[in-house]
Write a protein that holds these residues in place. Structure first.
Motif, PDB file in Angstrom:
ATOM      1  N   GLU A 181      63.677  85.601  44.577  1.00  0.00           N
ATOM      2  CA  GLU A 181      63.840  84.606  45.626  1.00  0.00           C
ATOM      3  C   GLU A 181      62.819  83.493  45.421  1.00  0.00           C
ATOM      4  O   GLU A 181      61.824  83.663  44.700  1.00  0.00           O
ATOM      5  N   HIS A 182      63.071  82.359  46.053  1.00  0.00           N
ATOM      6  CA  HIS A 182      62.139  81.247  45.932  1.00  0.00           C
ATOM      7  C   HIS A 182      60.891  81.508  46.776  1.00  0.00           C
ATOM      8  O   HIS A 182      60.987  81.856  47.958  1.00  0.00           O
TER       9      HIS A 182
ATOM     10  N   ILE B 269      59.162  80.817  41.679  1.00  0.00           N
ATOM     11  CA  ILE B 269      60.122  81.885  41.918  1.00  0.00           C
ATOM     12  C   ILE B 269      59.357  83.197  42.030  1.00  0.00           C
ATOM     13  O   ILE B 269      58.489  83.494  41.204  1.00  0.00           O
ATOM     14  N   ASN B 270      59.665  83.952  43.049  1.00  0.00           N
ATOM     15  CA  ASN B 270      59.029  85.251  43.263  1.00  0.00           C
ATOM     16  C   ASN B 270      59.959  86.360  42.778  1.00  0.00           C
ATOM     17  O   ASN B 270      61.119  86.443  43.197  1.00  0.00           O
ATOM     18  N   VAL B 271      59.444  87.209  41.877  1.00  0.00           N
ATOM     19  CA  VAL B 271      60.206  88.361  41.394  1.00  0.00           C
ATOM     20  C   VAL B 271      59.458  89.618  41.827  1.00  0.00           C
ATOM     21  O   VAL B 271      58.338  89.876  41.373  1.00  0.00           O
ATOM     22  N   SER B 272      60.059  90.380  42.738  1.00  0.00           N
ATOM     23  CA  SER B 272      59.439  91.629  43.196  1.00  0.00           C
ATOM     24  C   SER B 272      60.139  92.807  42.533  1.00  0.00           C
ATOM     25  O   SER B 272      61.365  92.817  42.389  1.00  0.00           O
ATOM     26  N   VAL B 273      59.351  93.775  42.120  1.00  0.00           N
ATOM     27  CA  VAL B 273      59.865  94.974  41.451  1.00  0.00           C
ATOM     28  C   VAL B 273      59.402  96.192  42.235  1.00  0.00           C
ATOM     29  O   VAL B 273      58.195  96.359  42.484  1.00  0.00           O
TER      30      VAL B 273
ATOM     31  N   THR C  35      54.620  92.377  41.565  1.00  0.00           N
ATOM     32  CA  THR C  35      55.144  91.043  41.848  1.00  0.00           C
ATOM     33  C   THR C  35      54.824  90.101  40.696  1.00  0.00           C
ATOM     34  O   THR C  35      53.728  90.130  40.142  1.00  0.00           O
ATOM     35  N   PHE C  36      55.777  89.252  40.366  1.00  0.00           N
ATOM     36  CA  PHE C  36      55.597  88.205  39.369  1.00  0.00           C
ATOM     37  C   PHE C  36      55.916  86.854  40.012  1.00  0.00           C
ATOM     38  O   PHE C  36      56.824  86.751  40.841  1.00  0.00           O
TER      39      PHE C  36
ATOM     40  N   THR D  59      67.632  84.003  31.927  1.00  0.00           N
ATOM     41  CA  THR D  59      67.758  85.457  32.064  1.00  0.00           C
ATOM     42  C   THR D  59      66.382  86.048  32.338  1.00  0.00           C
ATOM     43  O   THR D  59      65.423  85.776  31.613  1.00  0.00           O
ATOM     44  N   ILE D  60      66.283  86.847  33.405  1.00  0.00           N
ATOM     45  CA  ILE D  60      65.028  87.489  33.789  1.00  0.00           C
ATOM     46  C   ILE D  60      65.188  88.994  33.557  1.00  0.00           C
ATOM     47  O   ILE D  60      66.069  89.629  34.144  1.00  0.00           O
ATOM     48  N   THR D  61      64.343  89.554  32.704  1.00  0.00           N
ATOM     49  CA  THR D  61      64.428  90.974  32.363  1.00  0.00           C
ATOM     50  C   THR D  61      63.110  91.671  32.694  1.00  0.00           C
ATOM     51  O   THR D  61      62.030  91.141  32.385  1.00  0.00           O
ATOM     52  N   VAL D  62      63.195  92.837  33.311  1.00  0.00           N
ATOM     53  CA  VAL D  62      62.028  93.657  33.642  1.00  0.00           C
ATOM     54  C   VAL D  62      62.014  94.873  32.718  1.00  0.00           C
ATOM     55  O   VAL D  62      63.048  95.524  32.510  1.00  0.00           O
TER      56      VAL D  62
END
Length: 792
Positions: free
Chosen positions: A262-263, A269-273, A306-307, A320-323
């Motif tokens: 999410e923004h 951009i916030n990427v939570s795992v 979090t990234f 493409t966002i890969t974890v």
């Protein structure tokens, strides 16, 4: 078919790899094995994209399909100079080509046309385009766009298959999987039997209670959140306008990873795992247009990490966002869409809003980039009538390069995601990324350092002909010398040696038109020429062909007009440009001596010709056997070895055949008075005969010389647009029934970003659209449309 790469092509591919490597190296920030593996794989998987602008999308038999090709570098979206040939086909729903053409590319651009023949059935078809290099990858990478063809002269329609009244409902957890006890975003998509989006609403139930509700937002897509509980299964009850469907959601895993994007703000951009594993760290890799854009590592605290991604690092379009887990295995992945910040703005303007019949129309264009700077752009333009048959919907180059070409399947109204600046549009784009995303590669190939295998070489110099040589038993013939001749006054000669599988390649460069080619090998072997067109298909969806009753009069009117137009203007309609740009230089360059035989006494035997005035060639005769020895200008002596003897480019090893040929059919004779190296051929001089028409003039072929009809590059046809500048021209009694008033694939703006073009209206009244598309040298793409009216 296995094609071995010759050394020049290996160097070309290495050059491509190094150029991509340079861009990726800049993007790297803390190199490690994972980054290096990704980089190594990507630099060896350079690809191209092809976009095709057609003059319109609805045709009747007898009309022409005009098109412009833009061949694009996949990494930087600039016009590609790698491939010099593109392949264009009209494909039926049965994946059969009804029309095909090979189009010459110059600096990433090319154009061509099809005249729709009377044998084609009415129906929906797919126009597809690709380069030979693109055939190394999945057929989903090929450009494809639907067109409709109506043929009133032929009964029956092209076949399409659908399942009446059926719906397809799909659910997509963000990142790939559901995990028990972790909240997940789940996107959904509903389409009907024709692939059209269907609006819906519904509820999620665990069997006892409703635990969530949902409603489609746009184009049959939407999303909701759900936290799966241990031991529970979930069903979706989907309510449509005419029915209700129940479908089970994907099962939740007891352990695993969940990601959410999410923004954080306008720039980040916030990427939570979240995870239910024993991992203590995770990695994040982001790539756009096959170039690494970001790589981060984060420590897992309280089962989450979090990234933060700087959106400025990402290319426009899809990333493409890969974890990856701590063992560097991919565990979550999704796509992200960034609206283009920079694009080509094309502002066309007509000198009037309304015109009458046979009057001039002037269109001026102002092209800018970054909102205000003048843009030098390579563009194409079409002006066509719009009505119930032909709409103003068109495939635009910007949405294709940044969206359609990166996703699999059909996208409804792709321009919506670029032209609409609302929160709803942003959410709809995110749903699209979740429901239609796909990956162009397999991560296991990267992590295993798998080297790519390329079956096809890039046609960097022009058209390449594929062949296969077999022996009398049909087995592959290895290490066999084969020559190929394209006869003509400016002939082409190519030679090749077969590989272990009997395959060989001939580079014939700029070979235009359809003609016989001569393949020569030992008579104990047979060489066949493979089709130049791809046999791979992506199985695109074809809408069923429907002919509404209200179309009948309009279609008949267009069909009669097309037949009348072709009857009155057959020469103008089929006029092709003469190609001074063709390969007209002979492979041996300027000869040391050229004889035009009409300048000399015309003898009745070739022996007399050669002995009387061709002083550079010594004719020897031992018994009944003739041979030539060519003069060597360097040593000032006649060579002891045989020269290469050609007639219209075809090698002739037996000079007796030349001696038996009528010299009155020979126009000129070229002599190369020095040793010459050509591929696998080493000759002490060249003696080259040319007939008056370059067609061998009935020179008899031996058993080891096979003539094969081959279609080369398509000659460019000239779009016919009449001029009504005088009263006499205006009063011309011939009807002008054009519904396409103008087509040009070669419009370019100047340094000031401006240009213009003009044309005349026809005798057809109604509303017309002008569509202009183009791209700059820096890869900024754009399109625009305006309309005007033609009245009595």
């Amino acid at each position: 078919m296995n094609k071995s790469l010759k050394q020049p092509h290996k160097k070309l591919i290495l050059a491509l790899a190094y150029s991509v490597m340079a861009a990726i190296t800049v993007a790297q920030t803390s190199p490690n094995d994972l980054q290096q593996q990704f980089t190594s794989y990507q630099v060896n998987n350079y690809n191209e994209k092809v976009f095709v602008h057609t003059d319109k999308t609805f045709y009747v038999a007898g009309e022409s399909i005009w098109f412009k090709l833009y061949c694009i570098d996949e990494n930087f979206h600039k016009l590609s100079e790698i491939s010099k040939v593109a392949y264009v086909e009209i494909i039926s729903a049965e994946n059969k080509a009804v029309l095909q053409a090979k189009i010459s590319l110059d600096e990433g651009g090319g154009n061509g046309s099809f005249i729709i023949p009377s044998y084609i059935s009415s129906g929906n078809y797919m126009l597809r385009a690709y380069t030979k290099w693109m055939e190394n990858f999945d057929a989903d990478y090929f450009f494809q766009t639907p067109i409709t063809i109506i043929n009133t002269l032929k009964t029956g329609v092209a076949k399409t298959e659908t399942k009446a009244g059926s719906y397809e409902v799909s659910f997509f957890p963000e990142g790939g999987n559901l995990v028990e006890g972790i909240e997940s975003k789940i996107a959904f998509k509903v389409v009907d039997e024709n692939g059209n989006p269907v609006d819906c609403n519904g509820t999620i139930t665990n069997g006892n209670n409703n635990v969530a509700g949902f409603q489609s937002l746009k184009f049959g897509m939407g999303s909701f959140t759900l936290t799966p509980k241990p031991g529970e299964t979930y069903n979706a009850i989907i309510k449509l306008a005419d029915t209700t469907i129940t479908k089970q959601l994907p099962a939740a895993y007891k352990q695993g990873f969940v990601m959410h994007v999410e923004h954080k703000d306008e720039m980040h951009i916030n990427v939570s795992v979240s995870t239910k594993t024993n991992d203590n760290s995770v990695y994040l890799l982001v790539h756009s247009q096959n170039i690494l854009k970001d790589f981060q590592q984060s420590v897992i605290t309280n089962s989450s990490a979090t990234f933060i991604i700087d959106e400025n690092k990402l290319a426009d379009g899809i990333s493409t966002i890969t974890v990856f887990n701590s063992a560097r295995q991919p565990v979550c992945e999704r796509l992200y869409f960034k609206k283009p910040v920079a694009k080509l703005s094309i502002q066309p303007q007509a000198d009037k809003a309304e015109y009458t019949e046979r009057k001039p129309v002037n269109i001026s264009i102002n092209a800018t980039e970054n909102s205000s700077l003048p843009a030098i752009a390579n563009m194409s333009a079409s002006v066509f009538m719009i009505d119930s048959l032909q709409s103003t919907n068109y495939n635009d180059i910007l949405s294709y390069l940044l969206l359609r070409s990166e996703l699999k399947g059909t996208i409804t109204s792709p321009s919506y995601y670029f032209q609409t600046n609302t929160k709803e549009a942003d959410e709809a784009a995110d749903n699209l990324m979740l429901t239609q995303g796909w990956r162009r590669f397999k991560w296991e190939d990267i992590l295993q350092n798998k080297k790519p295998y390329f079956e096809f070489i890039p046609e960097h110099e022009g058209l390449v002909i594929d062949g296969k040589t077999t022996d009398a038993s049909g087995n592959a013939a290895q290490n066999i010398d084969v020559t190929l001749t394209v006869p003509g006054e400016k002939f082409q000669l190519a030679d090749a040696k077969t590989d272990a599988s009997g395959n060989l390649l001939f580079n014939v460069r700029k070979f235009y038109g359809t003609d016989n080619i001569i393949i020569k090998a030992d008579s104990n072997y047979k060489t066949t020429v493979a089709s130049s067109f791809s046999n791979k298909f992506s199985h695109p969806f074809f809408s069923p062909f429907i002919f509404p009753a209200q179309w009948k009069d309009q279609v008949l009117f267009r069909s009669i007009n097309a037949q009348a137009d072709n009857s009155y203007l057959i020469d103008e309609k089929q006029h092709a440009y003469s190609y001074d740009a063709e390969d007209t230089s002979l492979f041996y360059g300027t000869p040391d001596k050229r004889y035009y035989l009409d300048d000399y006494t015309r003898f009745t035997t070739m022996e007399e010709v050669m002995r009387e005035y061709v002083i550079e060639v010594h004719v020897k005769k031992e018994g009944d056997k003739f041979s030539y020895k060519a003069f060597d200008a360097l040593t000032k002596t006649f060579s002891n070895n045989d020269p290469l003897v050609l007639i219209d480019g075809m090698p002739v090893s037996d000079v007796n055949r030349i001696m038996q040929f009528d010299p009155l059919k020979i126009k000129k004779l070229d002599i190369i008075a020095r040793q010459y190296y050509f591929g696998n051929i080493v000759a002490d001089g060249i003696v080259s005969y040319t007939t008056y028409h370059g067609d061998l003039a009935d020179f008899p072929l031996n058993a080891d010389e096979v003539a094969v009809k081959f279609e080369g590059l398509q000659r460019e046809r000239e779009f016919y647009s009449p001029v009504y500048a005088t009263d006499e021209q205006i009063k011309n009694h011939l009807p002008d029934v054009r519904n396409v008033l103008y087509w040009s694939p070669k419009i370019k703006t100047g340094a000031d970003g401006k240009t213009s073009f003009n044309f005349y209206t026809s005798d057809i009244t109604g509303k017309f659209a002008c569509v202009i598309q183009g791209i700059t040298a820096d890869g900024l793409a754009g399109s625009s449309i305006i309309t005007f009216d033609v009245t009595k």
